[in-house]
Design a protein around this motif. Structure first.
Motif, PDB file in Angstrom:
ATOM      1  N   VAL A 141      55.001  89.750 -35.507  1.00  0.00           N
ATOM      2  CA  VAL A 141      54.838  91.289 -35.569  1.00  0.00           C
ATOM      3  C   VAL A 141      53.356  91.370 -34.850  1.00  0.00           C
ATOM      4  O   VAL A 141      52.530  90.850 -35.864  1.00  0.00           O
ATOM      5  N   HIS A 142      52.886  91.728 -33.676  1.00  0.00           N
ATOM      6  CA  HIS A 142      51.542  91.779 -33.287  1.00  0.00           C
ATOM      7  C   HIS A 142      50.606  90.540 -33.703  1.00  0.00           C
ATOM      8  O   HIS A 142      49.617  90.504 -34.307  1.00  0.00           O
ATOM      9  N   LEU A 143      51.166  89.334 -33.277  1.00  0.00           N
ATOM     10  CA  LEU A 143      50.346  88.171 -33.437  1.00  0.00           C
ATOM     11  C   LEU A 143      49.842  87.204 -32.247  1.00  0.00           C
ATOM     12  O   LEU A 143      49.011  86.599 -32.223  1.00  0.00           O
ATOM     13  N   TRP A 144      51.101  87.266 -31.359  1.00  0.00           N
ATOM     14  CA  TRP A 144      50.963  86.425 -30.354  1.00  0.00           C
ATOM     15  C   TRP A 144      49.253  86.563 -29.812  1.00  0.00           C
ATOM     16  O   TRP A 144      48.729  85.365 -29.087  1.00  0.00           O
ATOM     17  N   HIS A 145      48.896  87.794 -29.328  1.00  0.00           N
ATOM     18  CA  HIS A 145      47.815  87.853 -28.554  1.00  0.00           C
ATOM     19  C   HIS A 145      46.502  87.323 -29.416  1.00  0.00           C
ATOM     20  O   HIS A 145      45.496  87.509 -28.670  1.00  0.00           O
ATOM     21  N   LEU A 146      46.621  87.116 -30.712  1.00  0.00           N
ATOM     22  CA  LEU A 146      45.605  86.751 -31.618  1.00  0.00           C
ATOM     23  C   LEU A 146      45.412  85.299 -31.359  1.00  0.00           C
ATOM     24  O   LEU A 146      44.415  84.742 -32.068  1.00  0.00           O
ATOM     25  N   LEU A 147      46.269  84.431 -30.852  1.00  0.00           N
ATOM     26  CA  LEU A 147      46.067  82.953 -30.798  1.00  0.00           C
ATOM     27  C   LEU A 147      45.864  82.593 -29.526  1.00  0.00           C
ATOM     28  O   LEU A 147      46.697  82.920 -28.509  1.00  0.00           O
ATOM     29  N   GLU A 148      44.953  81.877 -29.206  1.00  0.00           N
ATOM     30  CA  GLU A 148      44.634  81.369 -27.767  1.00  0.00           C
ATOM     31  C   GLU A 148      45.820  80.424 -27.717  1.00  0.00           C
ATOM     32  O   GLU A 148      46.535  80.149 -26.621  1.00  0.00           O
ATOM     33  N   ASP A 149      46.042  79.540 -28.572  1.00  0.00           N
ATOM     34  CA  ASP A 149      47.162  78.201 -28.511  1.00  0.00           C
ATOM     35  C   ASP A 149      48.563  79.063 -28.888  1.00  0.00           C
ATOM     36  O   ASP A 149      49.148  78.349 -29.620  1.00  0.00           O
ATOM     37  N   TRP A 150      48.985  80.017 -28.042  1.00  0.00           N
ATOM     38  CA  TRP A 150      50.213  80.626 -28.806  1.00  0.00           C
ATOM     39  C   TRP A 150      51.295  79.669 -28.372  1.00  0.00           C
ATOM     40  O   TRP A 150      52.204  79.670 -29.150  1.00  0.00           O
ATOM     41  N   PRO A 151      51.526  78.949 -27.398  1.00  0.00           N
ATOM     42  CA  PRO A 151      52.731  77.971 -27.194  1.00  0.00           C
ATOM     43  C   PRO A 151      52.877  77.150 -28.344  1.00  0.00           C
ATOM     44  O   PRO A 151      54.057  76.763 -28.682  1.00  0.00           O
ATOM     45  N   ARG A 152      51.733  76.719 -28.823  1.00  0.00           N
ATOM     46  CA  ARG A 152      52.099  75.634 -29.938  1.00  0.00           C
ATOM     47  C   ARG A 152      52.736  76.575 -31.127  1.00  0.00           C
ATOM     48  O   ARG A 152      53.521  75.937 -31.949  1.00  0.00           O
ATOM     49  N   ALA A 153      52.147  77.647 -31.399  1.00  0.00           N
ATOM     50  CA  ALA A 153      52.805  78.502 -32.364  1.00  0.00           C
ATOM     51  C   ALA A 153      54.183  78.942 -31.992  1.00  0.00           C
ATOM     52  O   ALA A 153      55.050  78.904 -33.000  1.00  0.00           O
ATOM     53  N   LEU A 154      54.624  79.280 -30.929  1.00  0.00           N
ATOM     54  CA  LEU A 154      55.778  79.312 -30.401  1.00  0.00           C
ATOM     55  C   LEU A 154      56.690  78.255 -30.812  1.00  0.00           C
ATOM     56  O   LEU A 154      57.870  78.177 -31.131  1.00  0.00           O
ATOM     57  N   ALA A 155      56.231  77.157 -30.266  1.00  0.00           N
ATOM     58  CA  ALA A 155      56.981  75.893 -30.624  1.00  0.00           C
ATOM     59  C   ALA A 155      57.279  75.815 -31.898  1.00  0.00           C
ATOM     60  O   ALA A 155      58.310  75.077 -32.518  1.00  0.00           O
ATOM     61  N   GLU A 156      56.364  75.797 -32.937  1.00  0.00           N
ATOM     62  CA  GLU A 156      56.581  75.695 -34.113  1.00  0.00           C
ATOM     63  C   GLU A 156      57.645  76.728 -34.732  1.00  0.00           C
ATOM     64  O   GLU A 156      58.423  76.356 -35.713  1.00  0.00           O
ATOM     65  N   ALA A 157      57.641  77.931 -34.410  1.00  0.00           N
ATOM     66  CA  ALA A 157      58.570  78.897 -34.847  1.00  0.00           C
ATOM     67  C   ALA A 157      59.983  78.547 -34.315  1.00  0.00           C
ATOM     68  O   ALA A 157      60.972  78.538 -35.122  1.00  0.00           O
ATOM     69  N   LEU A 158      60.286  77.904 -33.011  1.00  0.00           N
ATOM     70  CA  LEU A 158      61.268  77.441 -32.757  1.00  0.00           C
ATOM     71  C   LEU A 158      61.975  76.117 -33.450  1.00  0.00           C
ATOM     72  O   LEU A 158      63.190  75.821 -33.887  1.00  0.00           O
ATOM     73  N   ARG A 159      60.915  75.475 -33.829  1.00  0.00           N
ATOM     74  CA  ARG A 159      61.239  74.136 -34.477  1.00  0.00           C
ATOM     75  C   ARG A 159      61.672  74.341 -35.968  1.00  0.00           C
ATOM     76  O   ARG A 159      62.535  73.529 -36.441  1.00  0.00           O
ATOM     77  N   VAL A 160      61.200  75.275 -36.779  1.00  0.00           N
ATOM     78  CA  VAL A 160      61.631  75.780 -38.144  1.00  0.00           C
ATOM     79  C   VAL A 160      62.936  76.482 -38.214  1.00  0.00           C
ATOM     80  O   VAL A 160      63.375  76.532 -39.092  1.00  0.00           O
ATOM     81  N   LEU A 161      63.357  77.001 -36.997  1.00  0.00           N
ATOM     82  CA  LEU A 161      64.744  77.674 -36.900  1.00  0.00           C
ATOM     83  C   LEU A 161      66.028  76.877 -36.877  1.00  0.00           C
ATOM     84  O   LEU A 161      65.634  75.756 -36.239  1.00  0.00           O
ATOM     85  N   ARG A 162      66.846  77.238 -37.757  1.00  0.00           N
ATOM     86  CA  ARG A 162      68.093  76.438 -37.633  1.00  0.00           C
ATOM     87  C   ARG A 162      68.927  76.732 -36.544  1.00  0.00           C
ATOM     88  O   ARG A 162      68.761  77.831 -35.763  1.00  0.00           O
ATOM     89  N   PRO A 163      69.829  75.960 -36.032  1.00  0.00           N
ATOM     90  CA  PRO A 163      70.561  76.424 -35.114  1.00  0.00           C
ATOM     91  C   PRO A 163      71.433  77.492 -35.367  1.00  0.00           C
ATOM     92  O   PRO A 163      71.827  77.800 -36.438  1.00  0.00           O
ATOM     93  N   GLY A 164      71.412  78.758 -34.304  1.00  0.00           N
ATOM     94  CA  GLY A 164      72.046  79.850 -34.491  1.00  0.00           C
ATOM     95  C   GLY A 164      70.903  80.790 -35.079  1.00  0.00           C
ATOM     96  O   GLY A 164      71.425  82.077 -35.285  1.00  0.00           O
ATOM     97  N   GLY A 165      69.904  80.247 -35.371  1.00  0.00           N
ATOM     98  CA  GLY A 165      68.677  81.115 -36.025  1.00  0.00           C
ATOM     99  C   GLY A 165      68.145  82.174 -34.941  1.00  0.00           C
ATOM    100  O   GLY A 165      68.472  82.080 -33.576  1.00  0.00           O
ATOM    101  N   VAL A 166      67.256  83.315 -35.285  1.00  0.00           N
ATOM    102  CA  VAL A 166      66.610  83.913 -34.616  1.00  0.00           C
ATOM    103  C   VAL A 166      65.405  84.263 -34.568  1.00  0.00           C
ATOM    104  O   VAL A 166      64.645  84.297 -35.624  1.00  0.00           O
ATOM    105  N   LEU A 167      64.731  84.308 -33.289  1.00  0.00           N
ATOM    106  CA  LEU A 167      63.273  84.749 -33.463  1.00  0.00           C
ATOM    107  C   LEU A 167      63.157  86.287 -33.307  1.00  0.00           C
ATOM    108  O   LEU A 167      63.712  86.874 -32.343  1.00  0.00           O
ATOM    109  N   LEU A 168      62.511  86.994 -34.204  1.00  0.00           N
ATOM    110  CA  LEU A 168      62.455  88.380 -34.201  1.00  0.00           C
ATOM    111  C   LEU A 168      60.888  88.932 -33.928  1.00  0.00           C
ATOM    112  O   LEU A 168      60.186  88.682 -34.759  1.00  0.00           O
ATOM    113  N   GLU A 169      60.732  89.330 -32.673  1.00  0.00           N
ATOM    114  CA  GLU A 169      59.262  89.707 -32.330  1.00  0.00           C
ATOM    115  C   GLU A 169      59.438  91.126 -32.365  1.00  0.00           C
ATOM    116  O   GLU A 169      60.286  91.734 -31.832  1.00  0.00           O
ATOM    117  N   GLY A 170      58.308  91.937 -32.940  1.00  0.00           N
ATOM    118  CA  GLY A 170      58.221  93.195 -32.995  1.00  0.00           C
ATOM    119  C   GLY A 170      56.897  93.800 -32.538  1.00  0.00           C
ATOM    120  O   GLY A 170      55.926  93.073 -33.017  1.00  0.00           O
TER     121      GLY A 170
END
Length: 262
Positions: A109-138
């Motif tokens: 929530v309200h984080l992506w715009h604070l990160l210049e290297d946001w693709p790396r953070a997105l990749a990390e978020a997807l890495r730690v998610l289990r199959p069938g897990g959800v990314l919840l952006e608000g």
């Protein structure tokens, strides 16, 4: 550190959702893991816990990650006594200290715009998610109001000092993240899960700018910001007179849900 602590407490005071809105947001997020037994949430950039606390109160296991010790200090005070299911991680979202496929939901929530290297953070978020897990952006969205007019007046005063302030970064970054998710073959869906109206005084709007609660103020040198704030208060008094009068701000909370394949 003093600035960080001041911002943490001011942010906690100014950005809190009304209780009924907190419940609606938590309910919408919880609904996305309703079929999972004892799900684990991870929030990137937990801040002072305005999103986390209603979910923790519902009994979910929660991993709260942030780089700011000041924000986490406020959060720790709030979860004291209910820490059995809460784990605090002072770490960078671009290097999450968790194993692959270890959580069921990642909250951002309200984080992506604070990160210049946001693709790396997105990749990390997807890495730690289990199959069938959800990314919840608000995120919160506000309609035009006197609050925005105050912010724009401050920006004009800063511009007169030769300093350019970029706005709209948050919305542009959300678009970039959505495009990246679709490129990965994922299908994010977006909807409004809560609406409310806040009554805010002009004085509160001025104090929020003065205390640098908005990320677009952070790149402005302190001396420039100070002079602009002095001008801003004078402008507001001349323009409005009574700074304690209130005005409505219509808000909505938007939730974007992206589910991984099983």
């Amino acid at each position: 550190m003093v600035f960080a602590s001041r911002v943490a407490y001011a942010y906690d005071r100014a950005r809190a959702h009304p209780p009924e809105v907190s419940g609606q947001v938590a309910g919408a997020m919880a609904g996305e893991v309703s079929g999972v037994e004892d799900p684990v949430f991870l929030e990137l950039g937990v801040g002072t816990g305005r999103i986390a606390l209603p979910l923790i109160a519902r009994g979910y296991r929660y991993l709260a990650l942030d780089t700011s010790s000041a924000m986490l200090d406020v959060f720790r005070q709030k979860v004291a006594g209910v820490t059995r299911k809460v784990r605090i991680l002072q770490a960078d979202a671009r290097d999450i200290p968790l194993e692959d496929e270890s959580v069921d939901a990642v909250v951002v929530v309200h984080l992506w715009h604070l990160l210049e290297d946001w693709p790396r953070a997105l990749a990390e978020a997807l890495r730690v998610l289990r199959p069938g897990g959800v990314l919840l952006e608000g995120w919160d969205e506000a309609e035009a109001s006197e609050d925005f007019r105050v912010q724009e007046a401050w920006r004009r005063f800063v511009a007169e000092e030769g300093v350019k302030v970029e706005r709209g970064r948050h919305r542009r970054r959300l678009g970039q993240v959505e495009a990246a998710l679709k490129e990965l073959g994922l299908a994010p869906r977006t909807g409004v899960v809560a609406r409310w109206t806040e009554e805010r005084s002009l004085r509160q709007s001025l104090e929020n700018i003065q205390e640098r609660l908005y990320s677009f103020t952070w790149t402005v040198p302190e001396e420039v910001h100070h002079r602009a704030v002095v001008q801003l208060w004078a402008w507001a008094e001349a323009e409005y007179g009574d700074l304690d009068r209130t005005f409505p701000i219509p808000w909505r909370f938007v939730l974007r849900v992206t589910r991984l394949a099983l």
